[in-house]
Design an enzyme around this catalytic site. Structure first.
Site, PDB file in Angstrom:
ATOM      1  N   ALA A 141       0.809  -1.221   0.000  1.00  0.00           N
ATOM      2  CA  ALA A 141       0.000   0.000   0.000  1.00  0.00           C
ATOM      3  C   ALA A 141       0.841   1.269   0.000  1.00  0.00           C
ATOM      4  CB  ALA A 141      -0.937   0.003   1.211  1.00  0.00           C
ATOM      5  N   CYS A 142       2.113   1.131  -0.261  1.00  0.00           N
ATOM      6  CA  CYS A 142       3.027   2.276  -0.261  1.00  0.00           C
ATOM      7  C   CYS A 142       2.962   3.010  -1.595  1.00  0.00           C
ATOM      8  CB  CYS A 142       4.455   1.798   0.005  1.00  0.00           C
ATOM      9  SG  CYS A 142       5.702   3.102   0.010  1.00  0.00           S
ATOM     10  N   GLY A 143       3.247   4.303  -1.568  1.00  0.00           N
ATOM     11  CA  GLY A 143       3.313   5.075  -2.802  1.00  0.00           C
ATOM     12  C   GLY A 143       4.419   4.614  -3.737  1.00  0.00           C
ATOM     13  N   TYR A 144       5.407   3.915  -3.179  1.00  0.00           N
ATOM     14  CA  TYR A 144       6.495   3.373  -4.000  1.00  0.00           C
ATOM     15  C   TYR A 144       6.184   1.979  -4.535  1.00  0.00           C
ATOM     16  CZ  TYR A 144       9.700   7.084  -2.417  1.00  0.00           C
ATOM     17  OH  TYR A 144      10.315   8.294  -2.172  1.00  0.00           O
ATOM     18  N   ALA A 145       4.979   1.479  -4.305  1.00  0.00           N
ATOM     19  CA  ALA A 145       4.653   0.098  -4.695  1.00  0.00           C
ATOM     20  C   ALA A 145       4.823  -0.141  -6.190  1.00  0.00           C
ATOM     21  CB  ALA A 145       3.231  -0.251  -4.265  1.00  0.00           C
TER      22      ALA A 145
END
Length: 200
Positions: free
Chosen positions: A75-79
């Protein structure tokens, strides 16, 4: 009658204390100088991660191959970097590279899933086919032993967020650390991996 210390002087003990102090300092210096050597004698193959489906993923199984170890969170923006990591796996896997995702809840609790659901989400959303471990702590007192070792090897390059990347050389030594904002396709990562692989 007690002896007069002035008429029967005891041998001067003055030099003894400095000698003892010097020996203690020398022992301390030898201990300190030995610590880095002991740390550098440990290799990544000494560690293993838990698999989400049960069992372990021993890094010694990849002896002789470079390994890119990345702490991840679905769920990270870097996913979106999962796709880039898959690209590295596709490009260099036949030459020996292993990519390992280590899901972690340590940064913003951005890994809400558990168990095999994490690997399934990475596969479904980003096409991931490389190994994904069970959810793991990567910092703090509960950090996995691999991450404690890596922090000792590169104390200024520890994970500050999801998608921090550690590159392990073919001999099991830690040769690179790349922060979250460095994309998998960044020339610095690609070059470091290419240099770690056997000649084509």
């Amino acid at each position: 009658m007690p002896k007069n210390p002035q008429t029967n002087p005891q041998p001067d003990a003055g030099p003894v204390l400095p000698r003892r102090r010097a020996l203690a300092l020398l022992a301390g210096a030898l201990t300190l100088s030995a610590r880095p050597a002991l740390a550098s004698d440990v290799r990544a193959g000494a560690f293993a991660f838990e698999k989400p489906e049960g069992g372990t993923l021993p890094l010694e199984a990849y002896a002789g191959r470079p390994i890119l170890v990345v702490n991840t969170a679905t769920a990270c923006g870097y996913a979106g970097q999962f796709t880039g990591l898959q690209g590295l796996w596709t490009r260099f896997g036949d030459r020996g590279l292993t990519v390992i995702a280590v899901p972690s809840p340590d940064f913003g609790n951005q890994e809400p899933l558990d168990g095999v659901a994490i690997a399934e989400a990475a596969r479904k959303n980003h096409g991931v086919t490389f190994p994904v471990t069970a959810k793991t702590h990567v910092r703090g007192p509960n950090a996995h032993p691999f991450y404690r070792w890596a922090a000792a090897e590169k104390p200024g390059s520890t994970p500050n967020w999801n998608f921090h990347k550690y590159l392990i050389d073919r001999d099991g030594s830690l040769i690179g650390a790349f922060p979250s904002n460095v994309e998998p396709s960044d020339p610095r990562i690609v070059t470091a991996i290419a240099n770690a692989l056997p000649a084509a």
